[in-house]
Write an enzyme that holds these catalytic residues in place. Structure first.
Site, PDB file in Angstrom:
ATOM      1  CB  CYS A   2      -0.946   0.080   1.181  1.00 22.67           C
ATOM      2  SG  CYS A   2      -2.109  -1.265   1.282  1.00 22.67           S
ATOM      3  NE  ARG A  27       4.670   1.402   0.142  1.00 24.53           N
ATOM      4  CZ  ARG A  27       5.643   1.076   0.961  1.00 24.53           C
ATOM      5  NH1 ARG A  27       6.885   1.267   0.595  1.00 24.53           N
ATOM      6  NH2 ARG A  27       5.385   0.566   2.141  1.00 24.53           N
ATOM      7  CD1 TRP A  73      -0.036  -6.197  -3.175  1.00 21.92           C
ATOM      8  CD2 TRP A  73      -0.405  -6.825  -1.059  1.00 21.92           C
ATOM      9  NE1 TRP A  73       0.267  -7.530  -3.066  1.00 21.92           N
ATOM     10  CE2 TRP A  73       0.048  -7.936  -1.790  1.00 21.92           C
ATOM     11  CE3 TRP A  73      -0.715  -6.996   0.292  1.00 21.92           C
ATOM     12  CZ2 TRP A  73       0.215  -9.196  -1.209  1.00 21.92           C
ATOM     13  CZ3 TRP A  73      -0.550  -8.243   0.869  1.00 21.92           C
ATOM     14  CH2 TRP A  73      -0.088  -9.322   0.121  1.00 21.92           C
ATOM     15  CG  ASN A  99       1.368   0.244   4.292  1.00 26.00           C
ATOM     16  OD1 ASN A  99       1.045  -0.901   4.047  1.00 26.00           O
ATOM     17  ND2 ASN A  99       2.620   0.660   4.310  1.00 26.00           N
ATOM     18  N   GLY A 100      -0.942  -1.494   6.295  1.00 27.27           N
ATOM     19  CA  GLY A 100      -0.655  -2.380   7.424  1.00 27.27           C
ATOM     20  C   GLY A 100      -1.857  -3.243   7.736  1.00 27.27           C
ATOM     21  CD  GLU A 484      16.323 -13.627  -8.010  1.00 25.61           C
ATOM     22  OE1 GLU A 484      15.764 -14.185  -7.054  1.00 25.61           O
ATOM     23  OE2 GLU A 484      16.014 -12.492  -8.399  1.00 25.61           O
ATOM     24  CE  LYS A 488      13.095 -11.617 -10.071  1.00 24.30           C
ATOM     25  NZ  LYS A 488      13.665 -11.406  -8.847  1.00 24.30           N
ATOM     26  CD  GLU A 491       9.369 -11.991  -8.333  1.00 24.46           C
ATOM     27  OE1 GLU A 491       9.253 -11.434  -7.244  1.00 24.46           O
ATOM     28  OE2 GLU A 491      10.373 -11.834  -9.069  1.00 24.46           O
ATOM     29  CG  HIS A 507      17.066 -37.536  -5.384  1.00 27.92           C
ATOM     30  ND1 HIS A 507      17.294 -38.871  -5.192  1.00 27.92           N
ATOM     31  CD2 HIS A 507      18.285 -36.943  -5.381  1.00 27.92           C
ATOM     32  CE1 HIS A 507      18.605 -39.085  -5.052  1.00 27.92           C
ATOM     33  NE2 HIS A 507      19.227 -37.923  -5.179  1.00 27.92           N
ATOM     34  CE  LYS A 606      11.607  -3.136  -5.733  1.00 27.39           C
ATOM     35  NZ  LYS A 606      11.957  -4.500  -6.092  1.00 27.39           N
TER      36      LYS A 606
HETATM   37  C1  G6P Z   1       8.689  -8.834  -2.143  1.00 29.95           C
HETATM   38  C2  G6P Z   1       9.278  -8.377  -3.458  1.00 29.95           C
HETATM   39  C3  G6P Z   1      10.524  -9.193  -3.781  1.00 29.95           C
HETATM   40  C4  G6P Z   1      11.510  -9.093  -2.644  1.00 29.95           C
HETATM   41  C5  G6P Z   1      10.892  -9.511  -1.307  1.00 29.95           C
HETATM   42  C6  G6P Z   1      11.797  -9.162  -0.137  1.00 29.95           C
HETATM   43  O1  G6P Z   1       8.166 -10.113  -2.282  1.00 29.95           O
HETATM   44  O2  G6P Z   1       8.319  -8.505  -4.496  1.00 29.95           O
HETATM   45  O3  G6P Z   1      11.103  -8.694  -4.962  1.00 29.95           O
HETATM   46  O4  G6P Z   1      12.609  -9.909  -2.915  1.00 29.95           O
HETATM   47  O5  G6P Z   1       9.664  -8.805  -1.096  1.00 29.95           O
HETATM   48  O6  G6P Z   1      11.900  -7.779  -0.065  1.00 29.95           O
HETATM   49  P1  G6P Z   1      13.112  -7.004   0.596  1.00 29.95           P
HETATM   50  O7  G6P Z   1      12.768  -5.571   0.407  1.00 29.95           O
HETATM   51  O8  G6P Z   1      13.124  -7.399   2.049  1.00 29.95           O
HETATM   52  O9  G6P Z   1      14.346  -7.397  -0.098  1.00 29.95           O
END
Ligand code: G6P
Length: 611
Positions: A2, A27, A73, A99-100, A484, A488, A491, A507, A606
């Site tokens: 948010c 956000r 969000w 937000n929260g 990773e 990506k 996501e 396995h 994010k």
């Molecule tokens: C969210 C974001 C990710 C990020 C994760 C941890 O899920 O979408 O891209 O890696 O949070 O965030 P941070 O700010 O703690 O690295």
């Protein structure tokens, strides 16, 4: 999670708020809303993005110099017009954005319902705004007192901006757990979840701490705790350029951030490596270095991509500094009664420095007496403020929801820490230390070269853009890279993708392999190269389609692969920094070809400030 923007001053609040919400959309973008006061209250909100809100408002100008806005969000209640913020109290006295999460909202709601309050949304936020109004009316107190008293009854996390229609020249902001920054201009104040909506107006900011309440009247700010203790505002200078938060000619922030990596990695090590490449200086760790050297164990905590960086850190620290390392998901660590010793060192990795679980985990570790360090990107965020020491990654603002340059910056810092410890503990000769430091400094130009193969990546992306599953395999330093790469892809393209240690494939995941299954194998030359060759053969024997990431000049894996992307030769301790780049590009292009919103993938945000 948010985004919050508030404004009080001499400008038209509408413009400041809408521009600010666009900057904060990373956000959350489930719904958006705005309220501007001008005699009466003008409130608009709707499901969708800030652009939908603008369309919704078109032709209905919002005049006024005080207002609040929100991009959501969703946590409580599905994203729809009713659940969108701002929320207004039943008798229309207060308007609030949040937000929260208010954890005890259902008890509070029952109490308010028993006193005749009616609710229209499914949100916890509507409970809070009504609680404030109830206290205001019942206690016949000022808006400030009603807000403070209400917040003493709340369990949970909040960043809040509040308007009271009976006090139309007052904006109230409060924080617990969710970040809030106040921008201080000439006779004007800005409130925002982070500094990006503020930077174009002022670089003087106040970061609110937990339990702080800011009462902003025109030209005057008073800071208190929710318990009515007066506080002295600490005005800091923001080090952020407006260009850094613009797309700079790229179609998406994610692409810009991928292409920024040669520069961002350079910024990460700049000033921290001596000109003769024989020393690493990490000023933020200077006073804790003896304890770090003595550590019997290092625990790395993080979430998402930061957790993947932590896994690379584990390999680096164990290899170079010979210290046992555990890498933990912050959300698991904090809830499972972990064993933390006083001589443990806990390293929290976080791009935003605000992730709720990571923040809670470091509080736990500090309570247990461990030394807690942070590797964060956002200067002044909660995690760097709550750790004993740390290192900023200095990668510049990362706005694309899928993290890219933050990952490579975090790994760069972890490489420097591992080298520094390895050297100080006597595991590295001066020659080796110097040779490995040099490897770091060569990374930017090597990434530049990889970025030059973008067109090749596009061709591969065209072939696989309709695929529904992907497998990513890697060993050693490349196992976290496989994780990773898969993250990506899922996501931003919504393709199911799994990262796996290459040797573990037999396995389980090997059962998935047939002629329709693309398998991305990170097979650059490193200590486990020969073993990976066998893993590629296992995939080929089952008719899997192999896309390999190999070291320039490789012939063996190239011959076995269907598609090949190259990375320059490098020492294995920096190879993860290189190998991840083609995977970022692959995910980006596939997502684009599938028509996905690359910078704002569905359901994600994010900065995850809820647990
Ligand atoms: C969210 C974001 C990710 C990020 C994760 C941890 O899920 O979408 O891209 O890696 O949070 O965030 P941070 O700010 O703690 O690295």
């Amino acid at each position: 999670m948010c985004g919050i923007v508030g404004y009080i001053g001499h400008r038209q609040a509408y413009n400041v708020i809408i521009n600010g919400l666009k900057r904060l959309e990373y956000r959350g973008y489930d719904s958006a809303g705005i309220c501007v006061l001008n005699g009466s209250s003008q409130l608009f909100k709707c499901k969708g993005k800030v652009s939908d809100l603008e369309n919704h408002i078109k032709g209905k100008p919002l005049e006024g110099t005080i207002g609040i806005g929100h991009t959501r969000w969703a946590t409580h209640g599905e994203p729809n017009d009713v659940n969108a913020h701002p929320h207004v109290s039943m008798n229309g006295i207060f308007t609030l954005i949040h937000n929260g999460i208010i954890e005890n909202y259902s008890q509070l709601k029952t109490k308010l319902e028993n006193r005749g309050y009616k609710f229209t949304s499914e949100t916890d936020t509507e409970v809070l705004v009504n609680l404030i109004e109830y206290i205001y009316e019942k206690g016949n107190v000022t808006a400030e007192i009603a807000v403070r008293l209400a917040l003493t009854k709340v369990v949970g996390a909040y960043g809040l901006a509040i308007l009271c229609h009976n006090e139309p020249n007052t904006l109230i902001a409060a924080r617990k757990g969710s970040p809030l920054v106040i921008g201080v201009g000439e006779d004007e104040y800005f409130v925002a979840s982070d500094a990006t909506p503020i930077v174009e107006y002022t670089n003087s900011v106040i970061y609110l701490n937990d339990n702080d309440v800011a009462v902003i009247k025109r030209g005057e700010l008073t800071l208190k705790t929710i318990y009515n203790e007066s506080l002295q505002p600490n005005i800091q200078t923001l080090d952020l350029d407006i260009e850094e938060i613009e797309k700079g000619g790229f179609d998406h922030f994610m692409l810009k951030e991928i292409f920024e990596q040669p520069r961002s990695i350079h910024d990460t090590f700049r000033g921290r490596i001596s000109p003769h490449l024989d020393e690493i200086h990490l000023g933020g760790l200077y006073h804790v270095l003896p304890r770090l050297i003595e550590a019997k164990r290092i625990i790395i905590i993080g979430c998402g991509t930061s957790w993947h960086a932590g896994l690379v850190g584990e390999y680096l620290l164990e290899e170079l500094a010979r210290v046992p390392v555990e890498v933990e998901y912050a959300s698991e660590f904090r809830y499972r009664n972990p064993i933390i010793y006083k001589d443990d060192v806990v390293i929290a990795i976080s791009q935003s420095g605000e992730t709720a679980d990571t923040l809670a985990a470091i509080r736990l570790a500090r309570k247990a007496g461990a030394l807690v360090l942070g590797i964060c990107n956002v200067v002044g965020a909660s995690i760097p403020r709550e750790t004993d020491a740390g290192v900023y990654t200095h990668a510049g603002p990362e706005i694309g929801v899928a993290s890219t340059k933050a990952f490579t910056a975090q790994v760069t810092i972890l490489t420097m820490i591992a080298l520094l410890l390895g050297w100080r503990k006597g595991y590295l000769s001066p020659e080796k230390y110097k040779e490995l430091i040099k490897e770091i400094t060569l990374v930017p130009e090597k990434i530049e070269k990889i970025l030059g193969s973008n067109d090749k990546v596009i061709k591969i992306a065209e072939i696989f853009s309709k695929t529904t599953n992907f497998l990513y395999l890697g060993r050693g330093y490349f196992f976290p890279v496989a994780l990773e790469g898969a993250l990506k892809l899922k996501e931003i393209s919504y393709i199911h993708a799994e990262g796996y240690p290459a040797a573990e494939m037999k396995h389980g995941p090997i059962a998935l392999i047939d002629e329709k299954m693309p398998v991305v194998v990170i097979a650059a030359k490193d200590g486990s190269y020969e073993k990976v060759v066998s893993n590629v053969q296992e995939v080929k024997a089952r008719k899997g389609v192999v896309i390999s990431i190999v070291t320039e000049g490789d012939t063996l894996i190239r011959e076995m692969s269907d598609y090949v992307l190259e990375i320059p030769k490098a020492h294995e301790i920096v190879e993860s920094l290189l190998a991840v780049v083609p995977l970022q590009l692959l995910a980006y292009h596939i997502a684009l070809m599938r028509g996905c919103n690359v910078d704002q993938p569905r359901n994600l945000a994010k900065s995850v400030t809820v647990e």
